[in-house]
Design a protein around this motif. Structure first.
Motif, short mmCIF file in Angstrom:
data_model
loop_
_atom_site.label_atom_id
_atom_site.label_comp_id
_atom_site.label_asym_id
_atom_site.label_seq_id
_atom_site.Cartn_x
_atom_site.Cartn_y
_atom_site.Cartn_z
N ASN A 758 96.59 11.32 109.10
CA ASN A 758 95.27 9.93 109.68
C ASN A 758 96.12 8.61 108.69
OD1 ASN A 758 93.76 11.11 111.04
ND2 ASN A 758 92.31 11.37 110.16
N GLU A 759 97.06 9.44 107.56
CA GLU A 759 97.47 8.31 107.16
C GLU A 759 99.23 8.11 107.15
OE1 GLU A 759 98.06 8.12 102.11
OE2 GLU A 759 97.56 9.98 102.59
N LEU A 760 100.01 7.12 107.11
CA LEU A 760 101.09 7.33 107.79
C LEU A 760 101.66 5.86 106.17
CD1 LEU A 760 100.49 4.04 110.56
CD2 LEU A 760 101.27 6.50 110.98
N PRO A 761 102.88 5.77 106.51
CA PRO A 761 104.16 6.88 107.10
C PRO A 761 103.62 8.22 106.93
CG PRO A 761 105.41 5.64 105.51
CD PRO A 761 104.03 5.95 104.96
N VAL A 762 103.88 8.45 108.77
CA VAL A 762 104.42 10.40 108.44
C VAL A 762 105.12 10.31 108.13
CG1 VAL A 762 102.99 12.34 109.79
CG2 VAL A 762 102.57 9.98 110.19
N ASN A 763 105.81 10.75 107.06
CA ASN A 763 107.01 10.83 106.93
C ASN A 763 107.79 12.44 106.36
OD1 ASN A 763 105.75 11.32 103.88
ND2 ASN A 763 105.45 9.64 102.89
N PRO A 764 108.45 12.65 105.85
CA PRO A 764 108.87 13.95 105.67
C PRO A 764 107.90 14.49 104.60
CG PRO A 764 110.59 13.02 105.88
CD PRO A 764 109.89 11.85 106.12
N GLU A 765 107.51 13.92 103.59
CA GLU A 765 106.32 14.74 102.55
C GLU A 765 105.17 14.96 102.59
OE1 GLU A 765 105.53 12.81 98.05
OE2 GLU A 765 106.47 11.61 99.35
N ARG A 766 104.94 14.33 103.34
CA ARG A 766 103.55 14.27 104.45
C ARG A 766 103.66 15.36 104.83
NH1 ARG A 766 102.34 8.21 104.17
NH2 ARG A 766 101.02 8.20 102.17
N ILE A 767 104.51 16.05 106.12
CA ILE A 767 104.56 16.31 106.81
C ILE A 767 104.60 17.70 106.31
CG2 ILE A 767 105.29 17.50 109.00
CD1 ILE A 767 106.56 14.59 109.94
N LEU A 768 105.38 18.60 104.96
CA LEU A 768 105.76 18.95 104.86
C LEU A 768 104.23 19.79 104.31
CD1 LEU A 768 109.27 18.71 103.33
CD2 LEU A 768 108.64 20.59 105.04
N SER A 769 103.70 18.76 102.62
CA SER A 769 102.36 19.01 102.55
C SER A 769 101.60 19.68 103.34
CB SER A 769 102.22 17.40 101.32
OG SER A 769 100.55 17.81 100.83
N ALA A 770 101.31 18.76 104.65
CA ALA A 770 100.49 19.45 105.40
C ALA A 770 100.43 20.90 105.81
CB ALA A 770 100.40 18.71 106.57
N LEU A 771 102.25 21.45 106.18
CA LEU A 771 102.15 22.82 107.07
C LEU A 771 102.25 23.56 105.33
CD1 LEU A 771 105.99 21.31 108.67
CD2 LEU A 771 103.01 22.55 109.49
#
Length: 778
Positions: A758-771
């Motif tokens: 729900n937060e942009l941009p969906v960058n690699p940092e945010r993806i890896l943090s979610a994982l």
């Protein structure tokens, strides 16, 4: 459609653009021209104790150094064309007076023989700054006891807006399913290939200002300059040369336009300023940044019964031309294409110590679409329903149009048909099978969609004025058939690379029965072009501008038919227009050419009917009775590399409906460009600030503009639902491509990873943090 409207014709300006023969503002020179550069604040918030310009003035080649204290005492403040509820004034000037409120605010202006000398002189201007506490985020600005940008305000809220339909709170309480999500959209800006620029000349004999500027709104620039400088409007002429992209950022009236004009008057020589790329990151208006708290209620079958949104938009330091307009538009688009009977929105524009908020393609529509279309996907997941089916169940049906939602009235739409076309083009069922197969082999493949509607053909003027806008939504066209039989169209719209002049020529050619290449379109000069109410923005060139050309051409056609009927000794009702001739229906050999008719109108007046005045010219204004609403579907298939956080596109489809297409080739180009910018917002571009108001991503080393390698191959298709409120049925297309990709891409990534982004941009940092968070939770 006629012989020309609807044809995918190549743009006539492209050969000059592709061979480097087009002349942009940076290419223009004048005898005796000197150059300007600005001293800009290095602080996000500071008082100016004093400015010492003596050493800079002594530098050889420097002609003047101006500060706020040197400006005329009666100089007007920077204007704003919109005012909303609880609108608090933010008085600012062409050069700062006593205080600066963002990094990059102009505090002084140097005029020198060359840009290089001007830049050297900037280093010699000594400013005694008194730094003040800054607020550099919505949260910091709204915190209790936060430093205030304007001392006489009780807080940092610059304006508010609220509206509702039905009883949203009650409907939420009674809903079978209730969802609540918070969305954050990052700060971005238009970032056109050509930066801004101004060339100012004072005609000492006529005491007239000629300002050449890279702008989308020449009449607004003229009017605002005349008001600020206390000049009669007829003594200010604004010219717009070739513009290398605007995307909304050049819709605004800027302090630099007024400051450079004053500098030219002071030194009595032409003065040119061209924004450098580093300047552009802080001096051109920013856009997009918002925080949205959204609640949604629905029945168990997926029918949405209510939605509420509390929206905070980061205004930056001031109301810049369009005020909180984009934040307002986000609020009134929160029901999107859905028949939601209960809705309530509250919006606040929050002042922060950052570059002012302004226009960027789509205005506030991408933010609303991101939040609503993410909520629809979250609802579908909650109910274990297909996201396409949830959308279908909530669409406004065709028989309900015109349909009034939370604020606007939509003119027409066949949403389910558009969705079906998109699902078939995308091979949605096939992609779901391929997704299941990929997951069995350990690959993270996701599918996302979004449906959008776009606000175009901005008007009517009375509604805009009643809503607080000082500009109208009409367009005026003037058409003249020359003595040769060729045609000149004059429009107040500004060409900035979108190619709309080709569409206007096609409309005019069909109306008069002439070749498209016999029609020349003139733009970009307030002295010869008719006034346009709003400038070039809000996807209105084809719809409103095209309708005014159609109307003026219809009036001119009547006079041509009257002359031709006299020359052919036939009734006007028996005539047909085609191939540059007027002939008698059924007797093609009995005809007169446009050249012969024009010769009679201008040179051989004896051949005219006795009741006819010489000349062939017509003027018409078109003010839409309502806005036109194109719409479309974005579908994306992505694969996420769970080791690196990278996103790879596997497929991308968009199906769009913008009513009658004037030129499909230009329409497709507009959509391709908009989709690329939407993907950039979803994945890459971000203007990030630290807590002190310093921009951290102020160059292309940090602000990641994607190249062709990062943008997927777009598969594009159309449905055509003509607008019932625009003559000819044309709807706008300029912003449609950018509205939906943010949600479609975020939905696809969320589907691939199993986390709601729900937060942009969906960058690699945010993806890896979610994982990592998901692994820790197991």
């Amino acid at each position: 459609m006629g012989a020309w409207v609807g044809q995918p014709l190549r743009r006539r300006e492209d050969p000059a653009l592709l061979t480097g023969k087009a002349r942009y503002l940076g290419d223009l020179t004048r005898p005796g021209m000197v150059h300007a550069a600005f001293v800009r604040s290095p602080h996000a918030h500071a008082r100016i104790r004093s400015i010492d310009t003596a050493e800079a003035r002594r530098l050889p080649g420097v002609h003047a150094v101006l500060t706020g204290a040197d400006l005329p005492a009666d100089l007007g403040a920077m204007p704003s064309m919109l005012a909303f509820e609880e609108h608090r004034p933010t008085p600012t000037w062409a050069l700062a007076r006593g205080r600066v409120r963002y990094v990059g605010e102009p505090a002084a202006l140097v005029v020198a023989d060359s840009p290089y000398i001007a830049e050297d002189a900037l280093e010699l201007v000594r400013v005694d700054w008194e730094p003040l506490p800054a607020v550099a985020s919505i949260e910091a600005a709204l915190a209790p006891g936060a430093p205030r940008l304007y001392d006489d305000w009780p807080d940092n809220v610059a304006a508010r807006f609220e509206t509702a339909i039905g009883d949203a709170e009650r409907a939420l309480a009674e809903a079978d399913v209730r969802l609540a999500e918070t969305f954050s959209i990052q700060r971005n800006f238009a970032c056109p290939l050509e930066t801004r620029g101004v060339l100012a000349e004072w005609d000492a004999h006529r005491d007239e200002l000629v300002l050449t500027t890279s702008s989308q709104s020449m009449h607004q620039v003229r009017d605002y300059l005349a008001a600020m400088l206390r000049l009669p409007t007829h003594r200010v002429r604004v010219i717009v040369p070739q513009v290398g992209g605007g995307f909304g950022g050049k819709f605004h009236f800027y302090a630099e336009e007024a400051a450079v004009a004053l500098a030219a008057r002071a030194v009595r020589r032409p003065v040119r300023w061209v924004e450098d790329r580093l300047e552009s990151f802080v001096a051109t208006v920013h856009a997009r940044e918002q925080r949205l708290e959204v609640k949604l209620g629905a029945r168990r079958d997926g029918t949405i019964t209510a939605i509420t949104a509390d929206i905070a938009g980061d205004l930056g330091s001031m109301h810049h031309t369009c005020s909180m307009g984009p934040v307002w538009l986000t609020a009134v688009m929160m029901t999107n294409v859905y028949r939601i009977p209960n809705a309530r929105v509250r919006a606040r524009a929050v002042a922060t110590n950052k570059t002012p908020l302004g226009s960027y393609r789509g205005w506030g529509q991408p933010q609303a679409n991101f939040a609503v279309e993410r909520m629809v996907d979250v609802l579908a997941k909650k109910l274990s329903l297909d996201p396409a089916e949830v959308r279908r169940r909530n669409f406004i049906p065709p028989e309900a149009f015109p349909y009034t939602g939370i604020f606007h009235t939509f003119d027409s739409g066949r949403y389910a048909e558009c969705l079906d076309r998109a699902l078939a083009t995308f091979d949605y069922a096939g992609w779901r099978r391929r997704q299941a197969e990929a997951r069995e082999s350990g690959r993270s493949v996701g599918i996302g969609m979004s449906f959008h509607v776009e606000n175009t053909a901005l008007g009517p003027s009375r509604g805009l004025n009643q809503g607080g806008c000082t500009q109208g939504g009409y367009d005026i066209a003037r058409i003249r058939m020359e003595p040769s039989g060729e045609v000149t169209v004059y429009t107040g719209l500004c060409e900035m690379g979108q190619g709309f002049t080709n569409g206007l020529a096609q409309v005019c050619a069909d109306a008069l029965g002439v070749d498209r290449d016999a029609v020349h379109v003139v733009t970009g000069d307030t002295q010869v072009c008719p006034y346009t109410g709003y400038g070039t923005g809000a996807s209105r060139s084809a719809a409103v501008g095209g309708a005014s050309v159609r109307k003026a051409a219809g009036r001119l056609r009547k006079k041509i038919a009257h002359i031709a009927s006299h020359m052919l000794e036939a009734s006007p009702g028996d005539l047909e227009f085609a191939d540059g001739r007027v002939s008698i229906v059924g007797v093609p050999g009995r005809a007169v050419t446009m050249g012969q008719i024009a010769e009679a109108a201008y040179r051989q007046v004896v051949r005219l009917p006795e009741d006819t005045e010489p000349g062939l010219e017509a003027v018409a204004a078109f003010d839409p009775t309502a806005m036109a609403w194109p719409y479309g579907v974005n579908l994306a298939a992505v694969e996420v590399d769970t080791r690196l956080g990278e996103v790879k596109f596997l497929d991308y489809v968009m199906v769009h409906d913008s009513g009658t297409l004037l030129n499909p080739l230009i329409v497709e180009g507009q959509i391709h460009g908009g989709v690329a910018q939407g993907i950039a917002q979803a994945l890459y571009e971000e203007l990030a600030y630290d807590e002190h108001g310093q921009l951290l991503t102020g160059s292309f080393m940090d602000f990641l503009v994607p190249s062709a390698a990062e943008i997927p191959r777009l598969r594009l298709d159309h449905t055509v639902t003509p607008s019932p409120v625009i003559p000819g049925g044309t709807k706008g297309v300029g912003e449609g491509g950018i509205i939906g990709p943010m949600a479609a891409v975020a939905n696809a990534i969320s589907d691939a990873v199993g986390h709601e982004f729900n937060e942009l941009p969906v960058n690699p940092e945010r993806i890896l943090s979610a994982l990592r968070a998901r692994r820790s939770a197991r």
